[in-house]
Design a protein around this motif. Structure first.
Motif, mmCIF file in Angstrom:
data_model
loop_
_atom_site.group_PDB
_atom_site.id
_atom_site.type_symbol
_atom_site.label_atom_id
_atom_site.label_comp_id
_atom_site.label_asym_id
_atom_site.label_seq_id
_atom_site.Cartn_x
_atom_site.Cartn_y
_atom_site.Cartn_z
ATOM 1 N N LEU A 260 61.457 24.109 25.021
ATOM 2 C CA LEU A 260 61.124 23.522 23.721
ATOM 3 C C LEU A 260 60.041 24.333 23.027
ATOM 4 C CD1 LEU A 260 61.423 21.317 21.626
ATOM 5 C CD2 LEU A 260 59.849 19.894 22.957
ATOM 6 N N SER B 3 53.801 17.954 23.788
ATOM 7 C CA SER B 3 55.254 17.840 23.643
ATOM 8 C C SER B 3 55.616 17.166 22.329
ATOM 9 C CB SER B 3 55.845 17.062 24.823
ATOM 10 O OG SER B 3 55.671 17.769 26.026
ATOM 11 N N ARG C 8 55.094 19.767 19.584
ATOM 12 C CA ARG C 8 56.166 20.769 19.608
ATOM 13 C C ARG C 8 57.436 20.208 18.985
ATOM 14 N NH1 ARG C 8 55.299 22.198 25.955
ATOM 15 N NH2 ARG C 8 53.319 23.281 25.772
ATOM 16 N N GLY C 9 57.766 18.978 19.371
ATOM 17 C CA GLY C 9 58.968 18.355 18.830
ATOM 18 C C GLY C 9 58.873 18.153 17.332
ATOM 19 N N LEU D 182 61.303 19.796 14.569
ATOM 20 C CA LEU D 182 62.087 18.934 13.686
ATOM 21 C C LEU D 182 61.868 19.298 12.224
ATOM 22 C CD1 LEU D 182 63.930 16.485 13.290
ATOM 23 C CD2 LEU D 182 61.878 15.042 13.319
#
Length: 322
Positions: free
Chosen positions: A243, A297, A300-301, A305
């Motif tokens: 990711l 996390s 990062r997501g 997005l």
């Protein structure tokens, strides 16, 4: 100017502007943010992610994806730890060889068996994770401190962290390949339209094979740095690395649909995310906020997005207009 060209400019220049602003913010807000110790720590730690992101960049530019890079790095760290008593070269060879094998397996599944990259690399991700745990007996594997292996992760050369030097050399080579070789032009051509690339006589399968093998090898090298830096092979490490790599690549302007990408902007994306997490750590130290490591996390997501949505709108708008 087409929207795809605009997407490339937003990625290439936007990430550099964001990186500069973030560094300026940290310098003005935190004491010793640009101190030598902090700079060296950021470069040393994020070199592993830079290596993984470089391989991911080439894979995504072909229109593919590699979900196995995190667990391949973990497997590479275990292999390097076992080989470390025989010296740094043996450790590097063992870790990189493991990555190359997994990358080749991914390439065969995708180009010969015609399995979708998402499914193929998901399968190898699970297999690599299980193999790492089996080889390590579900524990960390200590490295040899007498052979000089740990210098690859903990040492300095001419005042710079050796991991950062390794990552810099890898990115220079990647930049040269992408911009000055037929293979680099082929990577972009295959990502832009594989069918058109084949009609032009380009060896699409061979180009994709090289991309996945390179991604695996670089992930294995990241595992070598991981083992050398932390003094042990880490079979359960690497979770979420894919990711981080994807986010760094996409934030740097590489289209998930393939055909457009930049090695330099990918490195800027790695530094942007790495420094952002450093800022959060400094902010935790001031006591204004209290964010656990799990928030990395989430961030990062969120980055991924937002940039993917922006890319999708730009590309969709260009498709509608044409």
């Amino acid at each position: 100017m087409t929207r795809i060209h605009l997407a490339r400019m937003v990625g290439s220049y936007g990430v550099l502007i964001a990186l500069a602003l973030l560094i300026l913010f940290g310098y003005l807000r935190y004491e010793n943010f640009l101190g030598l110790f902090n700079i060296m720590s950021v470069l040393r730690y994020n070199s592993m992610f830079a290596l993984v992101a470089l391989g991911m960049c080439f894979v995504i530019m072909t229109g593919g994806i590699d979900l196995s890079v995190g667990t391949v790095a973990a497997l590479g760290s275990v292999a390097a730890a076992y080989a470390s008593p025989y010296g740094p070269v043996a450790g590097v060879v063992a870790g990189v060889a493991v990555g190359l094998v997994v990358g080749l397996i991914n390439a065969v599944m995708i180009t010969r068996m015609h399995i979708m990259p998402f499914i193929a690399t998901l399968a190898s991700m699970l297999a690599a994770s299980g193999t790492a745990l089996l080889l390590a007996n579900n524990r960390s594997v200590p490295v040899s401190y007498q052979s000089g292996f740990t210098e690859l992760g903990q040492g300095n050369f001419i005042g710079l962290p050796i991991p950062a030097i390794i990552a810099t050399i890898a990115f220079i080579l990647g930049w040269l390949v992408l911009n000055y070789t037929a293979t680099g032009r082929g990577v972009l051509a295959v990502g832009g339209s594989e069918e058109s690339a084949k009609l032009m006589g380009l060896p699409a399968d061979r180009i994709k094979t090289l991309a996945y093998v390179a991604s695996g090898g670089l992930a294995g090298l990241a595992g070598v740095v991981l083992a050398a830096q932390f003094g042990a092979g880490q079979p359960i490490e690497g979770v979420g690395w894919e990711l981080f790599a994807i986010a760094s690549v996409v934030v740097g302007g590489t289209l998930l649909t393939g055909g457009v990408g930049s090695v330099g902007a990918t490195l800027a994306g790695v530094l942007l995310l790495g420094i952002l997490f450093t800022v959060l750590n400094f902010e935790n130290g001031l006591g204004w906020i209290s964010l656990s490591a799990y928030w990395q996390s989430v961030i990062r997501g969120a980055f991924l997005l937002v940039v993917v949505i922006l890319q999708a709108r730009l590309v969709a708008g260009e498709t509608t207009r044409t």
